[in-house]
Write an enzyme that holds these catalytic residues in place. Structure first.
Site, PDB file in Angstrom:
ATOM      1  N   HIS A   1      40.079  49.941  44.491  1.00 27.57           N
ATOM      2  CA  HIS A   1      40.384  49.724  43.089  1.00 27.57           C
ATOM      3  C   HIS A   1      39.543  50.653  42.223  1.00 27.57           C
ATOM      4  O   HIS A   1      38.321  50.718  42.376  1.00 27.57           O
ATOM      5  CB  HIS A   1      40.066  48.276  42.683  1.00 27.57           C
ATOM      6  CG  HIS A   1      40.678  47.250  43.571  1.00 27.57           C
ATOM      7  ND1 HIS A   1      40.087  46.022  43.828  1.00 27.57           N
ATOM      8  CD2 HIS A   1      41.833  47.257  44.299  1.00 27.57           C
ATOM      9  CE1 HIS A   1      40.848  45.325  44.654  1.00 27.57           C
ATOM     10  NE2 HIS A   1      41.914  46.058  44.946  1.00 27.57           N
TER      11      HIS A   1
ATOM     12  N   TYR B   1      28.416  43.010  41.328  1.00 25.40           N
ATOM     13  CA  TYR B   1      28.578  44.222  40.530  1.00 25.40           C
ATOM     14  C   TYR B   1      28.466  43.920  39.034  1.00 25.40           C
ATOM     15  O   TYR B   1      29.030  42.952  38.534  1.00 25.40           O
ATOM     16  CB  TYR B   1      29.874  44.964  40.851  1.00 25.40           C
ATOM     17  CG  TYR B   1      31.131  44.133  40.952  1.00 25.40           C
ATOM     18  CD1 TYR B   1      32.080  44.166  39.947  1.00 25.40           C
ATOM     19  CD2 TYR B   1      31.395  43.342  42.080  1.00 25.40           C
ATOM     20  CE1 TYR B   1      33.251  43.438  40.039  1.00 25.40           C
ATOM     21  CE2 TYR B   1      32.556  42.610  42.181  1.00 25.40           C
ATOM     22  CZ  TYR B   1      33.485  42.647  41.154  1.00 25.40           C
ATOM     23  OH  TYR B   1      34.630  41.911  41.254  1.00 25.40           O
TER      24      TYR B   1
END
Length: 474
Positions: free
Chosen positions: A70, A133
């Site tokens: 992604h 993240y």
């Protein structure tokens, strides 16, 4: 197994902007501790100050869980809280490195900075792995994403566990091959004041690629209360503010004063807030009028401002606002010459018509041609020069307006003796309406900009080229 006692070290990869970081982890029999993101230390080590706004965690209970590839329109700081992963990153941005691949294992002692447009994917190598993240934008349905199939033959990622043996979502399995991927374009650049002299020069210098936008006040009003929602500002890398209220004498009237402060100060302050919030580089064009012109010698970037006029005061206020932006370039310039009405074109026209003008001879400075000013802006942005304030003009000895008028007459084949130098006071005798005070010395020191590798053209050579090009004169 997590390695303890590393030094904080940041290492580049073959993918531009993709950076691997070795993290200090402190452990004993009780467990371990690390600073997952420490802005001051990590900036010093070479990581970008990317301004995270959200922290996400993906927990995976089984070995072999595979996710990706992604590429989102934001930057990510990726690390592992528990467990271990094999990560694969593929550049899906427009450019020469489109399709480049980098792989590495991450554990709690190793993290990676993933820039916008680089595809992110991983495969868990231990059970109960938590993949974390930080991102510098919130999810938006209007954001542009790109995806790549985990098994793309061109990328040829050597997954530790074959893909036909692992858990993959149906959505990830359906992602396109590299030949079908739409590359992510660069973040946008917005030029304000597009119809002005500098705006026209910037369009010539930058071009009309899809990520470049040009706007005037009718397109984007910086004082609009809805400015924050007028654009998806996280999509912008740079805003170049070439717009200003420049009617120096009109600014001394009540209506002009309001217009000058609105455009040159309040609008810039609004723009500065947006740029700070969204990590935008702000380029703002300022003026020699922020100085009073009493200095003996050229003004440096660090000299205190002391504007004489309403216009100069409003520009000085705009400078202060612009310099609050972490990524800013404020370009102070003087006596700008480009397309449209300007002093040089006026003098050339008078020379052609045989007029003998009276011209101010006690204000000195240098011309700045918009072609050069635009070139300096492009140079600062492309070179990654330190952010800050820069003086930008042509180079050469100081000239008065009368000296320049004489040069225009001479270079256009007319007698420079037709020009009569007068004082500023003599020039404005009998003029109607308020007259703004002008700095007598507009000389700007160019050492700082030249130290970045940009060389300004000599003012005499630039003037000769400008006149030789015609610029609409018959």
């Amino acid at each position: 197994m997590t390695e303890f006692g590393k030094d904080l070290v940041v290492t580049p990869t073959p993918i531009p902007g993709l950076l691997v970081a070795e993290l200090p982890v402190h452990g004993d029999s009780r467990g371990w501790f690390k600073e997952n993101w420490q802005r001051e230390k990590m900036r010093a080590a070479g990581l970008p100050d990317f301004g995270p706004v959200q922290n996400n965690v993906s927990f995976n209970d089984a070995v072999g869980t595979t996710r990706g590839i992604h590429a989102e329109p934001w930057d990510k700081w990726v690390s592992v809280a528990t467990g271990r992963i094999f990560g694969a990153w593929v550049d899906l941005r427009e450019g020469d490195t489109f399709g480049a691949v980098f792989t590495a294992e991450l554990d709690p002692s190793r993290a990676i900075f993933v820039p916008r447009g680089v595809g992110n994917s991983y495969q868990t190598l231990e059970p109960d792995t938590a993949y974390t993240y930080l991102v510098n934008d919130h999810w938006s349905p209007d954001a542009e994403y790109s995806f790549l199939n985990l098994g793309d033959e061109t990328a040829a990622i050597a997954w530790p566990i074959p893909l036909d043996e692992v858990e993959i979502s149906a959505k990830d399995l359906a992602h396109p091959r590299l030949a079908e991927v739409r590359p992510i374009p660069p973040r946008k650049t917005l030029v304000l004041g597009a119809s002005g002299q500098l705006g026209a020069a910037l369009r010539r210098a930058l071009g009309d690629r899809p990520h470049l936008e040009y706007a005037n006040r009718s397109d984007l009003d910086l004082t609009d209360p809805h400015l924050a929602s007028a654009r998806r500002w996280r999509d912008y890398e740079t805003v170049i503010n070439a717009a200003a209220f420049t009617a120096v004498d009109l600014a001394e009237t009540p209506a002009g004063r309001e217009a000058a402060w609105t455009a040159n100060a309040a609008g810039v302050a609004n723009l500065a807030r947006l740029a700070t919030e969204h990590g935008i580089t702000l380029v703002h064009v300022s003026s020699d009028y922020v100085f009073d012109g009493t200095k003996d010698g050229a003004y440096g970037e660090d000299d205190p401002v002391a504007p004489l006029s309403v216009y100069g005061q409003s520009k000085a206020a705009g400078d202060i606002a612009a310099t609050t932006v972490p990524r800013h370039y404020v370009l102070r310039t003087s006596w700008v010459i480009g397309e449209g009405r300007n002093f040089v074109r006026t003098m050339a026209s008078l020379a052609q018509r045989g007029v003998a003008p009276r011209v101010v001879g006690d204000q000195v400075g240098r011309l700045t041609f918009t072609e050069d000013l635009a070139g300096a802006i492009v140079h600062l942005l492309a070179s990654g020069a330190p952010h800050g304030v820069y003086n930008v003009t042509s180079s050469g000895s100081p000239r008065s307006w009368a000296d320049i008028a004489c040069a225009v007459y001479r270079l256009s084949g007319h007698d420079p003796a037709a020009v009569t130098p007068v004082t500023t006071e003599e020039y404005f005798v009998g003029q109607d309406g308020p007259i703004a005070p002008r700095p007598r010395n507009s000389m700007l020191d160019l050492a700082k900009i030249t130290a970045t590798g940009w060389t300004p053209r000599d003012v005499d050579a630039a003037l000769q080229e400008y006149l030789a090009a015609g610029h609409g004169l018959s």
